[in-house]
Design an enzyme around this catalytic site. Sequence first.
Site, mmCIF file in Angstrom:
data_model
loop_
_atom_site.group_PDB
_atom_site.id
_atom_site.type_symbol
_atom_site.label_atom_id
_atom_site.label_comp_id
_atom_site.label_asym_id
_atom_site.label_seq_id
_atom_site.Cartn_x
_atom_site.Cartn_y
_atom_site.Cartn_z
ATOM 1 N N ASP A 73 0.819 -1.214 0.000
ATOM 2 C CA ASP A 73 0.000 0.000 0.000
ATOM 3 C C ASP A 73 0.858 1.271 0.000
ATOM 4 O OD1 ASP A 73 0.945 -0.378 2.571
ATOM 5 O OD2 ASP A 73 -1.009 -0.671 3.482
ATOM 6 N N ASN A 113 -7.214 -2.239 14.663
ATOM 7 C CA ASN A 113 -8.636 -2.379 14.305
ATOM 8 C C ASN A 113 -8.874 -3.535 13.337
ATOM 9 O OD1 ASN A 113 -7.583 -1.446 11.885
ATOM 10 N ND2 ASN A 113 -8.912 0.346 11.723
ATOM 11 N N HIS A 142 -7.227 -4.063 10.439
ATOM 12 C CA HIS A 142 -6.985 -3.845 9.004
ATOM 13 C C HIS A 142 -5.754 -4.621 8.544
ATOM 14 C CE1 HIS A 142 -4.524 0.149 9.678
ATOM 15 N NE2 HIS A 142 -3.675 -0.844 9.497
ATOM 16 N N GLU A 158 -9.543 -1.361 5.539
ATOM 17 C CA GLU A 158 -10.097 -0.965 6.827
ATOM 18 C C GLU A 158 -11.382 -1.744 7.118
ATOM 19 O OE1 GLU A 158 -8.408 0.818 8.772
ATOM 20 O OE2 GLU A 158 -7.824 2.785 7.987
HETATM 21 C C1 GLP Z 1 -0.123 0.433 8.426
HETATM 22 C C2 GLP Z 1 -0.026 -0.458 7.199
HETATM 23 C C3 GLP Z 1 -0.336 -1.903 7.543
HETATM 24 C C4 GLP Z 1 0.412 -2.325 8.780
HETATM 25 C C5 GLP Z 1 0.030 -1.429 9.931
HETATM 26 C C6 GLP Z 1 0.654 -1.843 11.259
HETATM 27 O O1 GLP Z 1 -1.429 0.796 8.699
HETATM 28 N N1 GLP Z 1 -0.883 -0.052 6.146
HETATM 29 O O2 GLP Z 1 0.025 -2.713 6.443
HETATM 30 O O3 GLP Z 1 0.116 -3.658 9.073
HETATM 31 O O4 GLP Z 1 0.457 -0.124 9.589
HETATM 32 O O5 GLP Z 1 1.692 -1.043 11.652
HETATM 33 P P1 GLP Z 1 2.582 -1.313 12.933
HETATM 34 O O6 GLP Z 1 3.371 -2.544 12.629
HETATM 35 O O7 GLP Z 1 3.433 -0.090 13.046
HETATM 36 O O8 GLP Z 1 1.671 -1.510 14.083
#
Ligand code: GLP
Length: 247
Positions: free
Chosen positions: A67, A135, A137, A142
């Site tokens: 993404d 949440n 995702h 989302e």
């Molecule tokens: C972002 C990305 C996700 C990732 C998430 C978790 O939202 N789009 O792909 O899984 O962050 O991030 P963290 O590992 O910092 O909790």
Amino acid sequence: MIIIQTRNYNEMSKYAADIIINEILKKPKIVIGFATGETLLGLYKELIKSHKKNKVDFSNLISFNLDEYYPMKRNDKNSYYYYMQKNLFRHINVKKSNIYYLNGEEKDWRKECKNYENKIKKNPIDVQILGLGANGHIAFNEPGSLNKSITRLVRLNEGTRRTNKINNLYALSMGVSTIMKSKKIVLLASGEEKAEAIFHLINGKVNKNWPVTYLRKHKNLIIILDKHAAGLLKSIFLEQKYLNTLI
Ligand code: GLP
């Protein structure tokens, strides 16, 4: 589904790195889907170490990223392009021409998403690395995302924008069905803020309010947790419903 519970973040990262390196050694022309976030930094450090110390070769690897914020300049410090360069690609011998990413600078996002989906169709993902949001995702799918969703423009959840400290309202993201087509998925989760989402993934109903639950339908899913992310799972492990390897 294989669940691996590790004692801490470092163990989680090392365990994941062993799996990924093993896959690369088996198939040097592997297609890997990469993800961003704090959770994966330890894994990427281990991959860099494997290249520098053990000469693991990444030169044939093809990469896709999950993404990107939209709109987003490639070299903006908040961009996922920048994250991947800084935390992995710059330090290993992956070829520039083998790196595919969603371009947050492209004006025509419809075209960008369609092209990306086609590129993935031509180079099916062997191993998709995933983190998850508190949440539930995955990528930027989302709550409310459908299991048939493909790469598209998505509106970010308020909570996600707060957690990620980002002003953007939108992002480009692989869809749930794009992710589910990967041959293998390796999901990492660390910290108690992920425990509820992990509980839903393993114990809850598959439903659009917790997009991570869609992964339960995947035939080749490995979940690597630290003890905090696994905090709500004790009873499941005691029931021995799933393979739980303690390392
Ligand atoms: C972002 C990305 C996700 C990732 C998430 C978790 O939202 N789009 O792909 O899984 O962050 O991030 P963290 O590992 O910092 O909790």
